[in-house]
Design an enzyme around this catalytic site. Structure first.
Site, PDB file in Angstrom:
ATOM      1  N   GLY A   9       0.701  -1.324   0.206  1.00 13.22           N
ATOM      2  CA  GLY A   9       0.117   0.084  -0.022  1.00 13.22           C
ATOM      3  C   GLY A   9       0.861   1.219  -0.080  1.00 13.22           C
ATOM      4  N   GLY A  10       0.263   2.347  -0.186  1.00  8.21           N
ATOM      5  CA  GLY A  10       0.915   3.674  -0.251  1.00  8.21           C
ATOM      6  C   GLY A  10       1.253   4.164   1.204  1.00  8.21           C
ATOM      7  N   ALA A  11       1.820   5.267   1.264  1.00  2.00           N
ATOM      8  CA  ALA A  11       1.993   5.785   2.837  1.00  2.00           C
ATOM      9  C   ALA A  11       0.871   6.141   3.413  1.00  2.00           C
ATOM     10  CB  ALA A  11       2.820   7.138   2.422  1.00  2.00           C
ATOM     11  N   SER A  13      -1.676   4.205   4.113  1.00  4.76           N
ATOM     12  CA  SER A  13      -2.787   3.539   3.496  1.00  4.76           C
ATOM     13  C   SER A  13      -3.679   2.908   4.514  1.00  4.76           C
ATOM     14  CB  SER A  13      -2.496   2.586   2.430  1.00  4.76           C
ATOM     15  OG  SER A  13      -1.603   1.536   2.790  1.00  4.76           O
ATOM     16  N   LYS A  15      -1.970  -0.129   5.701  1.00  2.73           N
ATOM     17  CA  LYS A  15      -1.327  -1.462   5.385  1.00  2.73           C
ATOM     18  C   LYS A  15      -0.833  -1.975   6.790  1.00  2.73           C
ATOM     19  CE  LYS A  15       3.020   0.606   3.533  1.00  2.73           C
ATOM     20  NZ  LYS A  15       2.369   2.046   3.971  1.00  2.73           N
ATOM     21  N   ALA A  34      10.775  -4.930  13.118  1.00  2.51           N
ATOM     22  CA  ALA A  34      10.894  -3.326  12.670  1.00  2.51           C
ATOM     23  C   ALA A  34      12.194  -3.092  12.014  1.00  2.51           C
ATOM     24  CB  ALA A  34      10.659  -2.455  13.668  1.00  2.51           C
ATOM     25  N   THR A  35      12.164  -2.473  10.630  1.00  5.04           N
ATOM     26  CA  THR A  35      13.450  -2.345   9.632  1.00  5.04           C
ATOM     27  C   THR A  35      14.041  -0.970  10.055  1.00  5.04           C
ATOM     28  OG1 THR A  35      12.294  -1.926   7.851  1.00  5.04           O
ATOM     29  CG2 THR A  35      12.973  -4.338   8.460  1.00  5.04           C
ATOM     30  N   HIS A  50       5.065   4.354  17.172  1.00  8.52           N
ATOM     31  CA  HIS A  50       4.701   2.975  17.016  1.00  8.52           C
ATOM     32  C   HIS A  50       5.071   1.897  18.184  1.00  8.52           C
ATOM     33  CE1 HIS A  50       3.730   3.403  12.501  1.00  8.52           C
ATOM     34  NE2 HIS A  50       4.697   4.287  12.693  1.00  8.52           N
ATOM     35  N   ARG A  54       1.921  -0.460  19.735  1.00 13.11           N
ATOM     36  CA  ARG A  54       1.889  -1.879  19.947  1.00 13.11           C
ATOM     37  C   ARG A  54       2.375  -2.438  21.330  1.00 13.11           C
ATOM     38  NH1 ARG A  54       6.090  -0.846  16.031  1.00 13.11           N
ATOM     39  NH2 ARG A  54       7.919  -1.547  16.836  1.00 13.11           N
TER      40      ARG A  54
END
Length: 176
Positions: A9-11, A13, A15, A34-35, A50, A54
């Site tokens: 998906g886009g930014a 979006s 996803k 997380a990368t 983030h 979570r």
């Protein structure tokens, strides 16, 4: 074929939200790989936000480069591994002048070997806009597109998220 999932998906979006919902429904002990790297203040705040969102729902693992090995290690203790996101991973690889195609093949090989743990891969679909005017931008777009195609071959389910709505590209509709 694996039961792994690719979510594109886009930014902004939706996803990642979809991927998190799927992970929470599919497993009792989900990991969030997380990368991203917090290389500036704005990114540090995004990462912290983030992590707060979570907290308590996922075990967080941070790894910007060694994705295949880290996913494999996470499968030893988790029944679902959510990877967010592949485009940041590709950026990290490019910045270190590593061979992205080889790294993607290593990831595909590792995914094919994993059957008992569901892997959910999240990535930005960057090839639907204008052609970048800089060679590095075009290289990045092309590498991301090739990675998405290769991973879509491997994954049983592929979703494209637009405005928070998941569309089935391959497989079945997500159980939400």
């Amino acid at each position: 074929m694996s039961q792994h999932i690719l979510v594109l998906g886009g930014a902004r979006s939706g996803k990642t939200t979809l991927a998190e919902r799927l992970a929470m429904r599919m497993g009792a002990s989900p990991a969030y790989l997380a990368t991203a790297e917090a290389l500036d203040d704005e990114m540090a705040e995004r990462v912290a936000s983030h992590q707060r969102q979570r907290e308590g729902r996922f075990t967080t693992i941070e790894e910007p480069m060694e994705l295949a090995q880290t996913i494999f290690a996470a499968t030893q203790n988790h029944d679902v591994v959510l990877v967010d996101c592949l485009t940041l991973w590709i950026t990290n690889l490019l910045s270190m002048e590593r061979d992205v195609a080889d790294e993607v093949e290593d990831l595909v090989d590792m995914l094919a070997a994993i059957e008992s743990t569901r892997i959910i891969l999240v990535s930005n679909e960057v090839g639907m806009g204008i052609v970048p005017d800089h060679p590095l931008g075009r290289t990045f777009r092309d590498l991301a597109g090739a990675a998405h195609q290769r991973l879509a071959e491997t994954c049983a389910h592929v979703y494209l998220v637009v405005a928070g709505i998941p569309m089935v590209v391959k497989g079945t509709a997500p159980d939400l």
